[in-house]
Design a protein around this motif. Structure first.
Motif, mmCIF file in Angstrom:
data_model
loop_
_atom_site.group_PDB
_atom_site.id
_atom_site.type_symbol
_atom_site.label_atom_id
_atom_site.label_comp_id
_atom_site.label_asym_id
_atom_site.label_seq_id
_atom_site.Cartn_x
_atom_site.Cartn_y
_atom_site.Cartn_z
ATOM 1 N N GLN A 103 -40.933 -51.054 52.228
ATOM 2 C CA GLN A 103 -40.655 -50.059 53.291
ATOM 3 C C GLN A 103 -42.407 -49.474 53.835
ATOM 4 O OE1 GLN A 103 -36.474 -48.298 52.682
ATOM 5 N NE2 GLN A 103 -37.455 -48.447 50.262
ATOM 6 N N ASP A 104 -43.117 -49.927 53.893
ATOM 7 C CA ASP A 104 -43.966 -49.270 54.404
ATOM 8 C C ASP A 104 -44.982 -50.868 55.430
ATOM 9 O OD1 ASP A 104 -46.366 -48.267 55.064
ATOM 10 O OD2 ASP A 104 -46.885 -47.966 52.646
ATOM 11 N N LEU A 152 -41.091 -55.224 39.361
ATOM 12 C CA LEU A 152 -40.132 -54.958 40.739
ATOM 13 C C LEU A 152 -38.856 -53.488 40.134
ATOM 14 C CD1 LEU A 152 -39.691 -58.222 41.514
ATOM 15 C CD2 LEU A 152 -39.835 -56.392 42.965
ATOM 16 N N ALA A 153 -38.978 -53.390 38.795
ATOM 17 C CA ALA A 153 -37.833 -53.115 38.006
ATOM 18 C C ALA A 153 -38.686 -51.299 38.096
ATOM 19 C CB ALA A 153 -37.665 -52.807 36.830
ATOM 20 N N ALA A 154 -40.520 -51.646 37.629
ATOM 21 C CA ALA A 154 -40.910 -50.421 37.887
ATOM 22 C C ALA A 154 -40.826 -49.391 39.015
ATOM 23 C CB ALA A 154 -42.511 -50.868 37.475
ATOM 24 N N PHE A 155 -41.519 -50.417 39.851
ATOM 25 C CA PHE A 155 -41.461 -50.309 41.001
ATOM 26 C C PHE A 155 -39.757 -48.902 41.629
ATOM 27 C CE2 PHE A 155 -41.736 -50.914 46.219
ATOM 28 C CZ PHE A 155 -42.704 -50.188 46.271
ATOM 29 N N ASP A 156 -39.776 -49.527 41.950
ATOM 30 C CA ASP A 156 -37.411 -49.398 42.039
ATOM 31 C C ASP A 156 -37.791 -48.055 41.491
ATOM 32 O OD1 ASP A 156 -34.959 -49.812 43.167
ATOM 33 O OD2 ASP A 156 -34.562 -49.739 41.412
ATOM 34 N N THR A 157 -38.047 -48.047 40.053
ATOM 35 C CA THR A 157 -37.811 -46.559 39.661
ATOM 36 C C THR A 157 -38.968 -45.395 39.917
ATOM 37 O OG1 THR A 157 -37.374 -46.803 37.119
ATOM 38 C CG2 THR A 157 -38.119 -45.134 37.426
ATOM 39 N N LEU A 199 -48.626 -50.658 44.083
ATOM 40 C CA LEU A 199 -47.595 -50.700 45.386
ATOM 41 C C LEU A 199 -47.311 -49.880 45.934
ATOM 42 C CD1 LEU A 199 -45.792 -53.826 43.677
ATOM 43 C CD2 LEU A 199 -46.530 -53.779 45.058
ATOM 44 N N ALA A 200 -46.811 -48.916 45.078
ATOM 45 C CA ALA A 200 -46.334 -47.828 45.782
ATOM 46 C C ALA A 200 -47.757 -46.396 46.391
ATOM 47 C CB ALA A 200 -46.078 -46.742 44.184
ATOM 48 N N ALA A 201 -48.904 -47.068 46.128
ATOM 49 C CA ALA A 201 -49.874 -46.385 46.836
ATOM 50 C C ALA A 201 -50.558 -47.945 48.712
ATOM 51 C CB ALA A 201 -51.419 -46.138 45.691
#
Length: 353
Positions: A53-54, A141-146, A32-34
């Protein structure tokens, strides 16, 4: 939350959630971050997620689904996420509903903060927010939020081709997308239909899409009943799953009161067509055993019906029937969500009537 509310908790999916390892969660959060897409379970249906936000990630969601660019998607937040980051203003009613129903199957439509890209809103000035209760969704969601410094949100409509039946298992997602989408398998969804959508962006509560959280439950929290959808609210923001035709199987489907179904059943049988009948056993009568009629006894309980609905429609697409006839359910608030989904599924085939 009081004991008389029927909103499911994360514990209901605990065993499935524990089957997903921390490494799998970290891998999905990294994707997700990528800017990649990840399908993941919620208590309602499986979502097709991307970084909210991307704009490029959101565009990938639209492209994968074949979704119109002006049809907004819902932003999913971690249990400790900050809805005030996403909204221009969080009204008192929003605070009350969040305290009562989050995590859970309630989406709130609020004025979108200027910092949030318009892509998630279909170009509107509003944004849909919810916090799911499924443990796999919460961990992801918690991992991505971090990774996003406490401001991570995942845009996630249902993980299916636009307009088709929503997925309630990981296998349903794979049937839609094959191996082109990374899927977290959290078992079958407990609620089975999409979240209730409540609009708070115009100064009063208005129900845009019925779901597991009912108008009565909302009224008990707010002290006022939400406006119900009547097709005449021209100022309502566009919201997920509110198009006239939606949630449709591949096989033509008709939704009618049982007494209006019987002539169709008789004509179909006379023509040698094999059809499916979905009706409560108390109404089916001799049609339950009729030749060329694939009968499915519909659940008498609205929550069970909702949980089984999309799996049933997908199974009927594989049942080698030419038409699906569904008994229209009582026109009461307890059946409003199931009737909504069935009505939109049938609308896709109105030209055939």
């Amino acid at each position: 939350m009081s004991d008389d509310r029927s909103t499911p908790s994360a514990a209901a999916s605990g065993s499935a959630g524990s089957a997903v390892s921390d490494a799998q969660i970290d891998e999905a959060a990294a994707l997700l971050a990528a800017g990649e897409l990840v399908a993941f379970p919620t208590e309602t249906v499986y979502g097709l997620g991307g970084d909210a936000q991307d704009p490029n990630a959101v565009a990938r969601i639209y492209a994968a689904k074949g979704r119109p660019a002006n049809h907004p998607v819902i932003v999913h937040l971690a249990p400790k996420g900050d809805p005030e980051y996403w909204a221009e203003h969080l009204p008192a009613d929003a605070h009350k509903l969040i305290d009562a129903f989050w995590p859970g199957p309630l989406t709130l439509i609020l004025k979108r903060a200027a910092r949030i890209p318009a892509a998630v809103s279909g170009g509107q000035d509003s944004v849909g927010l919810r916090c799911p209760s499924h443990p796999v969704a919460q961990r992801l969601l918690a991992a991505f939020d971090t990774r996003r410094g406490g401001h991570g949100g995942v845009a996630a409509p249902s993980a299916n081709r636009f307009g088709h039946v929503s997925p309630t298992t990981a296998q349903h997602v794979r049937e839609e997308f094959g191996d082109t989408i990374h899927v977290l398998d959290g078992g079958a969804c407990d609620v089975g239909i999409e979240s209730t959508i409540l609009d708070l962006s115009r100064g009063f509560p208005a129900l845009l899409r019925p779901g597991r959280v009912t108008p009565g439950e909302i009224a008990s929290v707010l002290g006022v009943a939400p406006r119900l959808p009547d097709g005449g609210d021209a100022t309502a923001p566009r919201a997920s799953g509110t198009l006239k035709a939606h949630y449709a199987p591949r096989t033509p489907l008709a939704l009618l009161p049982f007494e209006q179904l019987e002539p169709h059943l008789a004509a179909s049988r006379a023509a040698g067509m094999r059809v499916a009948l979905v009706a409560r056993a108390s109404r089916a009568g001799t049609w339950a055993d009729a030749a060329n009629v694939h009968f499915v006894a519909a659940p008498e309980d609205p929550h069970i019906y909702a949980r089984e609905l999309y799996g049933l429609l997908r199974a009927l697409d594989r049942a080698q029937v030419e038409r699906i006839f569904v008994e229209k359910l009582p026109d009461t608030l307890e059946w409003i969500a199931v009737n909504d989904r069935l009505g939109r599924a049938a609308a896709a085939f109105e030209a055939l009537e």
